[in-house]
Design an enzyme around this catalytic site. Structure first.
Site, PDB file in Angstrom:
ATOM      1  N   ASP A   1       0.838  -1.186   0.000  1.00 45.85           N
ATOM      2  CA  ASP A   1       0.000   0.000   0.000  1.00 45.85           C
ATOM      3  C   ASP A   1       0.882   1.247   0.000  1.00 45.85           C
ATOM      4  O   ASP A   1       1.842   1.319   0.766  1.00 45.85           O
ATOM      5  CB  ASP A   1      -0.884  -0.029   1.255  1.00 45.85           C
ATOM      6  CG  ASP A   1      -1.898   1.085   1.289  1.00 45.85           C
ATOM      7  OD1 ASP A   1      -2.823   1.055   0.463  1.00 45.85           O
ATOM      8  OD2 ASP A   1      -1.765   1.976   2.150  1.00 45.85           O
TER       9      ASP A   1
ATOM     10  N   GLU B   1       1.707  -0.233  -5.020  1.00 44.41           N
ATOM     11  CA  GLU B   1       0.802   0.864  -5.329  1.00 44.41           C
ATOM     12  C   GLU B   1       1.699   2.104  -5.407  1.00 44.41           C
ATOM     13  O   GLU B   1       2.259   2.523  -4.394  1.00 44.41           O
ATOM     14  CB  GLU B   1      -0.249   1.028  -4.231  1.00 44.41           C
ATOM     15  CG  GLU B   1      -1.189   2.167  -4.507  1.00 44.41           C
ATOM     16  CD  GLU B   1      -2.171   2.401  -3.372  1.00 44.41           C
ATOM     17  OE1 GLU B   1      -3.328   2.705  -3.670  1.00 44.41           O
ATOM     18  OE2 GLU B   1      -1.773   2.292  -2.192  1.00 44.41           O
TER      19      GLU B   1
END
Length: 192
Positions: free
Chosen positions: A109, A157
């Site tokens: 993330d 990401e």
């Protein structure tokens, strides 16, 4: 195999593997649930759930005066991915997920925080810096071969909201081709 949730998780991973399905987990090493100050600009009142209470400046990026959390992710203070002790927590947990629980890969993330090279008072993504968490992960974990076996696959990401944290395409090393999944805009960093 362990007991309780560990045993159940390992059984789940084995069941997926028996059907030829890889298991990836989403990991969040850019921030924790502690959040920021209760009142913006007031350094006297923060939530204390875990790492902030142990050693705030080791586990979190702070402003230059060390009074406030540094946040360029929009989700709370940045985890201090430059600090070797904070990096150990990342590496140890990834190793546990891979070695003990059998996970095949990880989706990171807001992964640009892993490439930060500035500990306090700033943010600077540099994919080539040897001291960042990103390169430590790449150097300490082998890529899983296409046909299976030991190793891990990684998906990043590639953005956050501030500084040079928007890194779509920025996880690839110079001169290398990578795979960009345009549907999700994640960059596979296993191609380093």
């Amino acid at each position: 195999m362990g007991r309780g949730p560990t045993k159940e998780f390992k059984a789940m991973v084995k069941a997926f593997h028996d059907k030829g399905i890889k298991v990836f987990i989403d990991v969040v090493y850019n921030h924790t649930g502690e959040g920021g100050a209760w009142i913006n600009g007031d350094s006297s009142t923060y939530n204390l759930y875990s790492w902030r209470g142990l050693d705030n400046s080791t586990y979190y990026s702070l402003t230059n005066d060390r009074q406030h959390s540094w946040d360029n992710t929009g989700v709370g203070g940045n985890y201090n991915t430059v600090n070797p002790i904070a990096q150990d927590l990342i590496i140890d947990s990834l190793e546990y997920w891979q070695t003990t629980l059998g996970v095949d890969g990880f989706r990171f993330d807001l992964a640009s925080v892993l490439g930060n090279t500035c500990e306090h008072g700033c943010f600077n993504f540099d994919k080539m810096a040897s001291n960042n968490a990103l390169n430590r992960i790449i150097n300490e974990f082998t890529e899983r071969p296409t046909w299976g076996g030991q190793g891990s696959d990684f998906i990043a990401e590639p953005w956050a909201i501030g500084g040079n944290s928007y890194q779509v395409g920025g996880f690839l090393r110079d001169g290398q081709n990578g795979t960009v999944n345009t549907a999700t805009r994640y960059v596979k960093i296993k191609t380093f």
